[in-house]
Design a protein around this motif. Structure first.
Motif, short mmCIF file in Angstrom:
data_model
loop_
_atom_site.label_atom_id
_atom_site.label_comp_id
_atom_site.label_asym_id
_atom_site.label_seq_id
_atom_site.Cartn_x
_atom_site.Cartn_y
_atom_site.Cartn_z
N ALA A 75 -2.45 -38.37 6.21
CA ALA A 75 -2.80 -37.16 5.45
C ALA A 75 -3.20 -36.00 6.35
CB ALA A 75 -3.93 -37.46 4.48
N VAL A 76 -3.82 -36.28 7.47
CA VAL A 76 -4.33 -35.22 8.36
C VAL A 76 -3.25 -34.20 8.72
CG1 VAL A 76 -5.28 -34.74 10.64
CG2 VAL A 76 -6.28 -36.55 9.24
N PRO A 77 -2.07 -34.62 9.16
CA PRO A 77 -1.06 -33.62 9.55
C PRO A 77 -0.51 -32.79 8.39
CG PRO A 77 -0.41 -35.82 10.32
CD PRO A 77 -1.63 -35.98 9.48
N THR A 78 -0.74 -33.21 7.14
CA THR A 78 -0.20 -32.46 6.00
C THR A 78 -0.93 -31.15 5.78
OG1 THR A 78 -1.66 -33.38 4.27
CG2 THR A 78 0.36 -34.64 4.83
N GLY A 79 -2.16 -31.04 6.30
CA GLY A 79 -2.94 -29.83 6.11
C GLY A 79 -3.56 -29.71 4.74
N GLY A 80 -3.47 -30.74 3.92
CA GLY A 80 -3.98 -30.65 2.55
C GLY A 80 -5.37 -31.19 2.32
N LEU A 81 -6.07 -31.61 3.39
CA LEU A 81 -7.40 -32.19 3.20
C LEU A 81 -8.35 -31.17 2.61
CD1 LEU A 81 -7.68 -34.24 6.49
CD2 LEU A 81 -7.32 -35.12 4.18
N SER A 82 -9.21 -31.64 1.71
CA SER A 82 -10.15 -30.76 1.03
C SER A 82 -11.15 -30.18 2.00
CB SER A 82 -10.89 -31.54 -0.06
OG SER A 82 -11.87 -30.73 -0.66
N THR A 83 -11.46 -28.91 1.82
CA THR A 83 -12.48 -28.26 2.64
C THR A 83 -13.80 -28.14 1.88
OG1 THR A 83 -11.71 -26.09 1.92
CG2 THR A 83 -10.79 -26.94 3.97
N ALA A 84 -13.83 -28.63 0.64
CA ALA A 84 -15.04 -28.55 -0.17
C ALA A 84 -16.09 -29.53 0.36
CB ALA A 84 -14.73 -28.88 -1.62
N THR A 85 -17.33 -29.21 0.07
CA THR A 85 -18.44 -30.10 0.40
C THR A 85 -18.89 -30.78 -0.88
OG1 THR A 85 -19.12 -28.65 2.17
CG2 THR A 85 -20.73 -30.23 1.41
N PHE A 105 -11.51 -40.15 0.40
CA PHE A 105 -11.31 -38.78 0.86
C PHE A 105 -10.44 -38.05 -0.16
CE2 PHE A 105 -7.55 -40.77 2.66
CZ PHE A 105 -6.56 -39.80 2.55
N TYR A 106 -10.54 -36.72 -0.16
CA TYR A 106 -9.84 -35.87 -1.13
C TYR A 106 -8.88 -34.92 -0.42
CZ TYR A 106 -13.33 -37.35 -4.56
OH TYR A 106 -14.11 -38.09 -5.41
N LEU A 107 -7.79 -34.59 -1.11
CA LEU A 107 -6.84 -33.62 -0.59
C LEU A 107 -6.05 -33.02 -1.75
CD1 LEU A 107 -3.68 -35.23 0.94
CD2 LEU A 107 -5.39 -36.60 -0.22
N ARG A 108 -5.24 -32.02 -1.44
CA ARG A 108 -4.32 -31.41 -2.41
C ARG A 108 -2.92 -31.48 -1.85
NH1 ARG A 108 -6.41 -28.65 -6.74
NH2 ARG A 108 -8.65 -28.34 -6.66
N ASP A 109 -1.96 -31.71 -2.75
CA ASP A 109 -0.57 -31.70 -2.32
C ASP A 109 -0.09 -30.25 -2.19
OD1 ASP A 109 0.25 -30.74 -4.84
OD2 ASP A 109 1.28 -32.59 -5.40
N PRO A 110 1.13 -30.01 -1.72
CA PRO A 110 1.60 -28.65 -1.50
C PRO A 110 1.63 -27.78 -2.77
CG PRO A 110 3.02 -30.18 -0.35
CD PRO A 110 2.08 -31.00 -1.20
N ALA A 111 1.68 -28.39 -3.95
CA ALA A 111 1.69 -27.64 -5.21
C ALA A 111 0.29 -27.42 -5.76
CB ALA A 111 2.55 -28.36 -6.24
N GLY A 112 -0.72 -27.97 -5.07
CA GLY A 112 -2.10 -27.80 -5.51
C GLY A 112 -2.65 -28.92 -6.36
N ASN A 113 -1.91 -30.01 -6.53
CA ASN A 113 -2.41 -31.15 -7.30
C ASN A 113 -3.51 -31.86 -6.53
OD1 ASN A 113 -0.50 -31.34 -9.67
ND2 ASN A 113 0.95 -31.31 -7.96
N PRO A 114 -4.68 -32.06 -7.15
CA PRO A 114 -5.78 -32.73 -6.45
C PRO A 114 -5.60 -34.25 -6.45
CG PRO A 114 -6.51 -31.99 -8.62
CD PRO A 114 -5.08 -31.54 -8.46
N LEU A 115 -5.82 -34.84 -5.28
CA LEU A 115 -5.66 -36.28 -5.09
C LEU A 115 -6.90 -36.85 -4.44
CD1 LEU A 115 -2.14 -36.09 -3.36
CD2 LEU A 115 -2.59 -36.41 -5.81
N CYS A 116 -7.14 -38.14 -4.67
CA CYS A 116 -8.22 -38.85 -3.99
C CYS A 116 -7.72 -40.24 -3.64
CB CYS A 116 -9.44 -38.97 -4.90
SG CYS A 116 -10.81 -39.87 -4.13
N PHE A 117 -8.00 -40.65 -2.41
CA PHE A 117 -7.67 -41.99 -1.95
C PHE A 117 -8.95 -42.75 -1.72
CE2 PHE A 117 -3.79 -39.78 -1.38
CZ PHE A 117 -2.82 -40.74 -1.63
#
Length: 128
Positions: A75-85, A105-117
């Motif tokens: 996920a790190v190279p995708t740039g989608g990791l959440s910056t929220a605290t 951990f949380y991230l967003r896909d390129p379309a803005g869909n929120p994801l959590c793993f």
């Protein structure tokens, strides 16, 4: 489970990298990924013939995984990791134990869909 996107090619590459699986294109606007008994349908409405794009999901989609670190590393190279605290000032885009006990951990896909793993060993299943 449908994940609406506006650029199917970009989204398919993102999810292929994240899941470490190529998935399968099933139509001009749909790319499917098998997620342990659930099919994740990455869906570009316009590419599939609809007149209008579908907005990103408002709520997180949660995935329980056996190797959270491996998914995070992809996920790190995708740039989608959440910056929220989050609660307790724990950055949501970093692996950490959440107040309810899950390691995630949380991230967003390129379309803005929120994801959590979530580490499958730490899934919150309610009070004991």
């Amino acid at each position: 489970m449908i994940v609406p996107v506006t650029n199917l090619e970009h989204a398919a590459r993102f999810y292929s990298a994240l899941f470490d699986s190529p998935g399968v294109r099933v139509s001009p606007g749909r790319h499917y990924f098998n997620c342990g008994g659930v099919i994740l349908a990455v869906y570009d409405a316009v590419a599939d013939g609809d007149r209008e794009a579908v907005r990103a999901n408002a709520e997180h989609i949660y995935f329980a995984v056996p190797d959270l670190q491996a998914v995070y590393d992809r996920a790190v190279p995708t740039g989608g990791l959440s910056t929220a605290t989050g609660d307790g000032n724990l950055p949501m885009g970093q692996i950490g134990r959440r107040p309810w006990g899950e390691v995630s951990f949380y991230l967003r896909d390129p379309a803005g869909n929120p994801l959590c793993f979530v580490d499958e060993q730490s899934i919150f299943r309610g009070p004991k």
